[in-house]
Motif scaffolding. Sequence first.
Motif, short mmCIF file in Angstrom:
data_model
loop_
_atom_site.label_atom_id
_atom_site.label_comp_id
_atom_site.label_asym_id
_atom_site.label_seq_id
_atom_site.Cartn_x
_atom_site.Cartn_y
_atom_site.Cartn_z
N PRO A 49 22.08 -35.68 40.58
CA PRO A 49 23.46 -35.22 40.71
C PRO A 49 24.33 -35.63 39.52
CG PRO A 49 22.72 -36.28 42.71
CD PRO A 49 21.67 -36.51 41.67
N LYS A 50 25.15 -34.71 39.06
CA LYS A 50 26.08 -34.96 37.96
C LYS A 50 27.43 -34.44 38.39
CE LYS A 50 22.34 -33.56 34.93
NZ LYS A 50 21.77 -32.33 34.44
N ASP A 51 28.44 -34.68 37.57
CA ASP A 51 29.73 -34.10 37.89
C ASP A 51 29.68 -32.60 37.63
OD1 ASP A 51 31.31 -33.55 35.10
OD2 ASP A 51 29.93 -35.26 34.95
N LEU A 52 30.56 -31.86 38.27
CA LEU A 52 30.51 -30.40 38.24
C LEU A 52 30.62 -29.85 36.82
CD1 LEU A 52 30.37 -27.69 39.64
CD2 LEU A 52 32.81 -27.91 40.19
N GLU A 53 31.50 -30.42 36.01
CA GLU A 53 31.67 -29.92 34.64
C GLU A 53 30.36 -30.05 33.86
OE1 GLU A 53 35.54 -30.78 33.02
OE2 GLU A 53 34.66 -31.01 31.03
N THR A 54 29.68 -31.15 34.03
CA THR A 54 28.40 -31.35 33.34
C THR A 54 27.35 -30.37 33.85
OG1 THR A 54 28.92 -33.69 33.06
CG2 THR A 54 26.62 -33.06 32.77
N ILE A 55 27.35 -30.13 35.14
CA ILE A 55 26.40 -29.16 35.71
C ILE A 55 26.63 -27.79 35.08
CG2 ILE A 55 25.78 -27.90 37.81
CD1 ILE A 55 26.46 -30.54 39.34
N VAL A 56 27.90 -27.37 34.97
CA VAL A 56 28.23 -26.06 34.39
C VAL A 56 27.74 -25.99 32.94
CG1 VAL A 56 30.12 -24.54 33.65
CG2 VAL A 56 30.22 -25.65 35.89
N LEU A 57 28.10 -27.00 32.16
CA LEU A 57 27.74 -26.98 30.74
C LEU A 57 26.23 -27.08 30.52
CD1 LEU A 57 30.67 -29.22 29.43
CD2 LEU A 57 30.43 -26.74 29.19
N ASP A 58 25.56 -27.93 31.29
CA ASP A 58 24.10 -28.06 31.17
C ASP A 58 23.39 -26.76 31.56
OD1 ASP A 58 24.41 -30.65 30.32
OD2 ASP A 58 23.58 -31.59 32.13
N ALA A 59 23.86 -26.13 32.65
CA ALA A 59 23.24 -24.87 33.09
C ALA A 59 23.42 -23.79 32.03
CB ALA A 59 23.85 -24.43 34.42
#
Length: 152
Positions: A49-59
Motif C-alpha cells: 500500500p502507498k498513498d493515492l498520489e504515488t499509486i496514480v503516478l506509479d501506475a
Amino acid sequence: MIILPELPYAYDALAPVISAETMRFHHDKHHATYVKTANELLAKSGETPKDLETIVLDAHRAGNQKLFNQAAQAWNHGFFWTSMSPDRQSPDGELTAAIASAFGDMAGLKDKFVTEGAGHFGSGWVWLVADGSGVIKVISTHGRGRSLTESG
Ligand SMILES: [Fe+2]
C-alpha cells in the motif's frame, strides 16, 4: 489501501449550485466505485500500500492503465471535494496576480473555465493548473482525468 474520504461538508451544502443528489451520485457512486475497484486491483497485484498520489503516478509510469484509470479518478474526485466550499472565498496574493496575468481578472478566469467545460463532449475535468513558474492556465482532461500526469 485507498480510503473513500467523507465529504468536507454536507451533501446539500453547495446547493443550488450543485444539488445534494449530484453530490451523492459523484461521491457515493463514482468515487466509491473508483476506490473499491482500485483496491481490488491493488489486492490482486499484491502491491504494498502507498498513498493515492504515488499509486496514480506509479501506475502511469508502469503503463498499468487499468489501475491508473481507477486511481486517477479516485484522486480527481477527492481533489474536487476539497476544491469547493459552501463559504464564498476569493483568491489572494500570488494567485490573484497569476489570475490577472493569465485571464485579466476573476471574471476572465470564470469565463475561460466555463467555456472549457461547456466544450466537453462526454465526461471530463477542467483544471486550473500552474506550471511551476507562476504561470497558470486552464486545461481539460477527458474521460479519466490525468491532472497529476498532465499538469507538470
Ligand atoms: Fe464523478
